[in-house]
Design an enzyme around this catalytic site. Structure first.
Site, mmCIF file in Angstrom:
data_model
loop_
_atom_site.group_PDB
_atom_site.id
_atom_site.type_symbol
_atom_site.label_atom_id
_atom_site.label_comp_id
_atom_site.label_asym_id
_atom_site.label_seq_id
_atom_site.Cartn_x
_atom_site.Cartn_y
_atom_site.Cartn_z
ATOM 1 N N ASP A 112 -1.413 -0.444 5.976
ATOM 2 C CA ASP A 112 -1.817 0.071 7.286
ATOM 3 C C ASP A 112 -3.273 -0.193 7.618
ATOM 4 O O ASP A 112 -3.708 0.081 8.734
ATOM 5 C CB ASP A 112 -1.582 1.590 7.331
ATOM 6 C CG ASP A 112 -2.567 2.344 6.445
ATOM 7 O OD1 ASP A 112 -3.381 3.122 6.977
ATOM 8 O OD2 ASP A 112 -2.538 2.154 5.215
ATOM 9 N N ASP B 188 0.874 -1.159 0.000
ATOM 10 C CA ASP B 188 0.000 0.000 0.000
ATOM 11 C C ASP B 188 0.922 1.223 0.000
ATOM 12 O O ASP B 188 2.096 1.118 0.375
ATOM 13 C CB ASP B 188 -0.882 -0.033 1.247
ATOM 14 C CG ASP B 188 -1.669 1.238 1.447
ATOM 15 O OD1 ASP B 188 -2.383 1.645 0.516
ATOM 16 O OD2 ASP B 188 -1.559 1.835 2.534
ATOM 17 N N LEU B 189 0.410 2.388 -0.390
ATOM 18 C CA LEU B 189 1.248 3.590 -0.411
ATOM 19 C C LEU B 189 0.886 4.553 0.720
ATOM 20 O O LEU B 189 1.661 4.755 1.648
ATOM 21 C CB LEU B 189 1.123 4.289 -1.773
ATOM 22 C CG LEU B 189 1.603 3.484 -2.987
ATOM 23 C CD1 LEU B 189 1.392 4.278 -4.276
ATOM 24 C CD2 LEU B 189 3.062 3.089 -2.841
ATOM 25 N N ASP B 190 -0.322 5.144 0.647
ATOM 26 C CA ASP B 190 -0.721 6.155 1.625
ATOM 27 C C ASP B 190 -0.743 5.586 3.043
ATOM 28 O O ASP B 190 -1.350 4.541 3.302
ATOM 29 C CB ASP B 190 -2.118 6.689 1.293
ATOM 30 C CG ASP B 190 -2.167 7.427 -0.035
ATOM 31 O OD1 ASP B 190 -1.102 7.812 -0.545
ATOM 32 O OD2 ASP B 190 -3.288 7.619 -0.559
#
Length: 242
Positions: A188, A16-18
């Site tokens: 997250d 995941d990025l954000d």
């Protein structure tokens, strides 16, 4: 670091990025504030609309075009177009204003540099094993310097349904040519990342916010392992990748 089931060896890592590789909430808050200033200058009636009204236009945009609901950029354009028409703009002008405002927002939301530690880890890991990104967001990975580290980048809308749907996870495994069980997904969010990855047959590593326990989130799938920061992921990669 806490293990909830045995973590097997893996041949690739998806991210995941954000809020996984950088703190996204302050970035979005600044971008939303900047967008409001932009609209105050270019279309004051649009800037004056309250959050509840704008949320209503977002729901309307989603209901009118369900196929675009996973694309956050397209949804913002549609939302602002409806809002522009509401304040008296013609359909053509409302669409043009919405596109210009969304372009401004997207540029501003990608105007930051990820933490140096994240970049250093990604560089080291990308030299060791394949990395892919799977995101529901619209950050410009070229602008923030992440693109070179990933063999593939999958974005909701463009590449399928948003997480936790297994669609992008499946496409990532297919693109890599690696069995899902041999991929570790890191994110997250217990639903979007952990549940989505597990449904797709991947192992899941949860970066837990403020040392939370998954037991605090009723009905959520347990990760294979929970970590507090990327240094612990580095330890896992050194130990479990072979």
């Amino acid at each position: 670091m806490k293990f909830y089931r045995r973590l097997n060896a893996f041949d690739a890592v998806s991210f995941d990025l954000d809020d996984t590789l950088y703190d996204n909430w302050p970035v979005i808050a600044r971008a939303e504030a900047a967008l409001n200033d932009y609209l105050s200058e270019h279309c004051p009636p649009l800037a004056a609309l309250d959050k509840a009204t704008l949320a209503g236009f977002r729901r309307q945009a989603r209901d009118e075009n369900p196929a675009q609901r996973f694309d956050v950029t397209a949804m913002r354009v549609a939302q602002l177009t409806l809002a522009g028409e509401h304040v008296g703009l013609t359909a053509e002008k409302a669409r043009a204003q919405a596109q210009a405002a969304t372009t401004f927002f997207c540029g501003y939301r990608s105007d930051f540099t990820p933490p140096a530690q994240s970049l250093a880890y990604l560089k080291a890991w990308s030299e060791k094993l394949p990395l892919v990104a799977i995101t529901n967001g619209n950050v410009d990975t070229d602008a923030i310097g992440l693109t070179p580290f990933f063999q593939h980048i999958f974005r909701a809308g463009e590449h399928g349904a948003a997480k936790p749907s297994p669609e992008m996870f499946d496409k990532a495994a297919q693109a890599l040519g690696i069995a899902p069980a041999r991929i570790l997904h890191v994110g997250d969010h217990l639903s979007s990342d952990v549940s989505g990855a597990r449904q797709a047959g991947m192992q899941a590593c949860w970066i837990r916010p403020e040392r939370q326990s998954p037991m605090m989130h009723k009905g959520r799938t347990l990760p294979d392992v929970a970590i507090d920061d990327l240094s612990e992921l580095d330890t896992l990669i050194q130990q479990r990748h072979r």
